[in-house]
Design a protein around this motif. Structure first.
Motif, mmCIF file in Angstrom:
data_model
loop_
_atom_site.group_PDB
_atom_site.id
_atom_site.type_symbol
_atom_site.label_atom_id
_atom_site.label_comp_id
_atom_site.label_asym_id
_atom_site.label_seq_id
_atom_site.Cartn_x
_atom_site.Cartn_y
_atom_site.Cartn_z
ATOM 1 N N ALA A 135 0.845 -1.196 0.000
ATOM 2 C CA ALA A 135 0.000 0.000 0.000
ATOM 3 C C ALA A 135 0.878 1.243 0.000
ATOM 4 O O ALA A 135 1.804 1.369 0.799
ATOM 5 N N GLY A 136 0.596 2.147 -0.918
ATOM 6 C CA GLY A 136 1.390 3.360 -1.046
ATOM 7 C C GLY A 136 2.666 3.188 -1.835
ATOM 8 O O GLY A 136 3.384 4.171 -2.077
ATOM 9 N N GLY A 137 2.979 1.957 -2.245
ATOM 10 C CA GLY A 137 4.215 1.678 -2.970
ATOM 11 C C GLY A 137 4.112 1.934 -4.463
ATOM 12 O O GLY A 137 3.030 2.208 -4.999
ATOM 13 N N ALA A 175 -9.434 2.205 -9.465
ATOM 14 C CA ALA A 175 -9.673 2.787 -8.145
ATOM 15 C C ALA A 175 -8.568 2.455 -7.153
ATOM 16 O O ALA A 175 -8.461 3.102 -6.108
ATOM 17 N N GLN A 176 -7.750 1.446 -7.480
ATOM 18 C CA GLN A 176 -6.709 1.016 -6.559
ATOM 19 C C GLN A 176 -5.326 1.542 -6.919
ATOM 20 O O GLN A 176 -4.379 1.356 -6.158
ATOM 21 N N TRP A 177 -5.220 2.225 -8.065
ATOM 22 C CA TRP A 177 -3.906 2.643 -8.547
ATOM 23 C C TRP A 177 -3.951 4.074 -9.074
ATOM 24 O O TRP A 177 -4.930 4.495 -9.674
ATOM 25 N N GLU A 178 -2.859 4.779 -8.869
ATOM 26 C CA GLU A 178 -2.657 6.108 -9.435
ATOM 27 C C GLU A 178 -1.570 6.021 -10.499
ATOM 28 O O GLU A 178 -0.474 5.498 -10.240
ATOM 29 N N ARG A 208 0.227 2.245 -5.784
ATOM 30 C CA ARG A 208 -0.934 1.559 -5.212
ATOM 31 C C ARG A 208 -1.593 2.447 -4.154
ATOM 32 O O ARG A 208 -0.927 2.974 -3.270
ATOM 33 N N LEU A 209 -2.891 2.545 -4.233
ATOM 34 C CA LEU A 209 -3.626 3.426 -3.335
ATOM 35 C C LEU A 209 -4.149 2.731 -2.102
ATOM 36 O O LEU A 209 -4.524 3.384 -1.145
#
Length: 215
Positions: A135-137, A175-178, A208-209
């Motif tokens: 997460a956040g990676g 929705a899960q990725w930027e 990853r969000l």
């Protein structure tokens, strides 16, 4: 993409046989550009080769898992890490990524020029790479947009995935990725015989969000 049916381990062990250095020993520029803005954490280097990227990350404070199919490449990388004084920060693992994958979640997963003339289920490997991002990676994929001008005719006929093809193959939930980057970047380089050339790299950087695994 899937390469020929030749065994990947056999091909890359032969590629890294002998004493001659294959690559420059310098970190890939796109990786250095991305990682320079990140706080060091856990990194996964897929297809580490002689270890330049893994060593650079370790020197910058990252804990690294470095993976290659070739025992010869991993031995070169281990020696390089020892000489650089960062061997304790890198865990080297041998994997044929089409059939096995390192465990864990990582703050940065790097797949630099993960092309192979030997057997490689690249689409599956890259989906597994996305699934290994914490997460956040970040997931960083850098590909050749086309074969370098100095390679043989067979390599010029090889299909290099476009950015859209790579993104479609990842099958990620929006929705899960930027999407931080997805574009072509030109760079000047020098070929094996000293010839100057401008190459185009496809650079994809995703964040990853949340903590859900990719499908």
């Amino acid at each position: 993409m899937t390469g020929s049916l030749r065994d990947a381990r056999e091909f890359w062990d032969e590629f890294y046989a002998g004493d001659r250095r294959v690559w420059s020993g310098k970190v890939n520029l796109h990786l250095a550009d991305v990682a320079a803005d990140l706080a060091p954490g856990r990194a996964l280097d897929l297809g580490c080769g002689e270890g330049a990227d893994a060593i650079w990350l370790a020197e910058d404070g990252w804990q690294v898992v470095a993976v290659d199919v070739s025992a010869n490449a991993l031995e070169r990388a281990r020696v390089g890490a020892q000489h650089a004084g960062v061997a304790t920060r890198i865990r080297f693992e041998q994997h044929d990524l089409s059939t096995s994958f390192p465990e864990g979640r990582f703050d940065l997963v790097s797949a630099q020029f993960l092309h192979s003339p030997a057997k490689l289920d690249r689409e599956t490997v890259l989906r597994r790479a996305a699934g290994a991002v914490a997460a956040g990676g970040r997931l960083l994929i850098v590909d050749h947009a086309a074969a370098p001008p100095w390679v043989g005719d067979h390599d010029h006929e090889h299909h290099f995935d476009t950015i859209d093809e790579v993104l479609a193959g990842l099958r990620l939930e929006d929705a899960q990725w930027e999407r931080l980057r997805a574009g072509a970047v030109e760079r000047d380089t020098v070929g094996p015989e000293g010839q100057a050339a401008t190459l185009t790299d496809n650079v994809i950087l995703l964040r990853r969000l949340d903590g859900h695994a990719a499908s």
